[in-house]
Motif scaffolding. Structure first.
Motif, PDB file in Angstrom:
ATOM      1  N   ALA A 248     -12.591 -48.251  52.187  1.00  0.00           N
ATOM      2  CA  ALA A 248     -11.684 -48.431  51.044  1.00  0.00           C
ATOM      3  C   ALA A 248     -11.394 -47.130  50.317  1.00  0.00           C
ATOM      4  O   ALA A 248     -10.402 -47.030  49.595  1.00  0.00           O
ATOM      5  N   GLY A 249     -12.240 -46.130  50.504  1.00  0.00           N
ATOM      6  CA  GLY A 249     -12.010 -44.876  49.818  1.00  0.00           C
ATOM      7  C   GLY A 249     -13.205 -43.952  49.922  1.00  0.00           C
ATOM      8  O   GLY A 249     -14.251 -44.307  50.475  1.00  0.00           O
ATOM      9  N   VAL A 250     -13.035 -42.765  49.365  1.00  0.00           N
ATOM     10  CA  VAL A 250     -14.072 -41.727  49.392  1.00  0.00           C
ATOM     11  C   VAL A 250     -14.325 -41.235  47.976  1.00  0.00           C
ATOM     12  O   VAL A 250     -13.383 -41.071  47.186  1.00  0.00           O
ATOM     13  N   ILE A 251     -15.593 -41.009  47.668  1.00  0.00           N
ATOM     14  CA  ILE A 251     -15.971 -40.388  46.399  1.00  0.00           C
ATOM     15  C   ILE A 251     -16.795 -39.152  46.711  1.00  0.00           C
ATOM     16  O   ILE A 251     -17.746 -39.211  47.494  1.00  0.00           O
ATOM     17  N   LEU A 252     -16.411 -38.030  46.122  1.00  0.00           N
ATOM     18  CA  LEU A 252     -17.187 -36.796  46.253  1.00  0.00           C
ATOM     19  C   LEU A 252     -18.067 -36.645  45.027  1.00  0.00           C
ATOM     20  O   LEU A 252     -17.603 -36.803  43.892  1.00  0.00           O
ATOM     21  N   ASN A 253     -19.331 -36.338  45.248  1.00  0.00           N
ATOM     22  CA  ASN A 253     -20.301 -36.274  44.159  1.00  0.00           C
ATOM     23  C   ASN A 253     -20.860 -34.862  44.000  1.00  0.00           C
ATOM     24  O   ASN A 253     -20.945 -34.104  44.958  1.00  0.00           O
ATOM     25  N   ARG A 254     -21.213 -34.521  42.764  1.00  0.00           N
ATOM     26  CA  ARG A 254     -21.843 -33.229  42.451  1.00  0.00           C
ATOM     27  C   ARG A 254     -20.960 -32.049  42.855  1.00  0.00           C
ATOM     28  O   ARG A 254     -21.412 -31.076  43.458  1.00  0.00           O
TER      29      ARG A 254
END
Length: 297
Positions: free
Chosen positions: A101-107
Motif C-alpha cells: 500500500a505504500g512506503v514509509i522512510l524512517n530516521r
C-alpha cells in the motif's frame, strides 16, 4: 501479543514435523479475527524484513497473505540502499500476492530529507507505490533511559528509582582523572565508571550538589552506571540515594558495558510519556494519512 511464539528449539521441532503449519495459521487467523471484530482498523506488526519466519513457512509476507492484509514497507532513511532493501521486500510480497500500500522512510537526516523525499517518490513510481511518509531522525526517540539499562544488564536500580525513565543525550565512559572529568561534565549525561573509582563517584556527587545549591529549582539530569567485578560500597550507595541520582551496577567491564549499550536499540515504553507524545507528534506531522487511507480503501 503474538499468537505464535518461537521458544528455544521451536524451529527444530517444526522441521522434525512435531509442529504443524496448520496449527500455527489457525492461531494467527483466530487471534486476528478476534481483535478485528472489536476494532475499526487492525495493524499487524511484522518483525524485521518480509522474509523473517520463512524457516517455518510463515514469513511476514505469507502472514499478510493469510490475513488478506495490504503491507506498508518501512525502510531506513536513505535513497539507494533503502530502495535496494525495499526491492527485496517487495519481491516477497509479489510472490505471495500481497498488495504493497505504500512506503514509509524512517530516521531520515533532516538536511537530506527534501532530496530523499523527492527522489524516492520518483523511484517508487516505477512500482506505482506511493511514498506515505519521510520521518526525520528524532534524537529523543533514540535516547535510552535507566529502565532500558535495567533491562539490558538485567539488574535493578540501586538509587533514584523515581527517575528510571530519565533520558540521556550523552553517554560518557570516565577513565580520566577527577580534575579532567569535572572540566567536561555536561547535563543529561550518563556516567559509566568502575565501581572502585570512588574519586569519580565523589566528584559526581560534588558537582551535583554544587549545581543544586546554585540552582535549587533545576533538575540535574545525570545518571550513573557502575561497572567492574566489585560492587560499590554501601556508603557510596547511600550518598547517591540522598542525591536521588539514578544509579545501577552491572558486573561487567566498562568497555563491555559501553559495547552493549552501543548495540542496544531503545524502545518506546507506554509509561514513557515524553517519548510517546513525541512519537505521536512526529507521525502526525510527517505521514500522509489521506493517501494511506485512499490506498487501503
Amino acid at each position: 501479543m503474538s499468537p505464535v511464539l518461537f521458544p528455544r528449539g521451536f524451529t527444530r521441532d517444526y522441521l522434525d514435523g512435531k509442529i504443524k503449519r496448520s496449527a500455527l495459521t489457525s492461531k494467527i487467523v483466530s487471534s486476528f479475527s478476534s481483535i478485528s471484530k472489536k476494532s475499526d482498523l487492525t495493524i499487524v506488526e511484522g518483525t524485521g524484513h518480509t522474509g523473517v519466519g520463512s524457516i517455518v513457512d510463515l514469513n511476514n509476507a505469507q502472514v499478510a497473505s493469510l490475513l488478506n492484509c495490504p503491507v506498508i514497507l518501512v525502510a531506513s532513511g536513505g535513497l539507494g540502499s533503502s530502495f535496494d532493501e525495499l526491492s527485496l521486500n517487495r519481491t516477497q510480497c509479489e510472490k505471495h500476492g500481497v498488495k504493497v500500500a505504500g512506503v514509509i522512510l524512517n530516521r531520515v537526516l533532516e538536511d537530506k530529507r527534501s532530496m530523499i523525499q523527492e527522489y524516492m517518490t520518483k523511484a517508487l513510481k516505477r512500482w506505482n507505490i506511493p511514498l506515505l511518509g519521510c520521518i526525520p531522525f528524532d534524537s529523543l526517540l533514540s535516547q535510552p533511559t535507566m529502565k532500558d539499562f535495567q533491562q539490558l544488564f538485567q539488574v535493578e536500580l540501586l538509587a533514584g528509582p523515581e527517575y528510571c525513565l530519565r533520558h540521556f543525550e550523552h553517554i560518557r565512559l570516565v577513565a580520566s582523572s577527577p580534575e579532567t572529568y569535572r572540566t567536561f561534565t555536561t547535563p543529561s549525561q550518563l556516567i559509566i565508571t568502575p565501581a572502585d573509582r570512588e574519586d569519580i563517584i565523589l566528584a559526581t556527587l560534588t558537582r551535583y550538589w554544587d549545581l543544586k545549591i546554585a540552582h535549587p529549582e533545576d533538575n540535574v539530569e545525570i545518571g550513573v552506571l557502575l561497572t567492574g567485578k566489585n560492587p560499590p560500597k554501601q556508603a557510596l550507595i547511600d550518598q547517591i540515594r540522598k542525591a536521588h541520582i539514578p544509579m545501577l551496577y552491572a558486573p561487567v567491564s566498562s568497555f563491555a558495558a559501553l559495547k552493549m549499550i552501543n548495540s542496544y536499540t531503545a524502545k518506546i515504553r507506554l509509561e514513557d510519556t515524553a517519548k510517546v507524545q513525541e512519537a505521536i507528534k512526529i507521525v502526525e506531522d510527517y505521514i500522509d494519512f489521506d493517501s494511506l487511507l485512499e490506498m487501503l480503501n
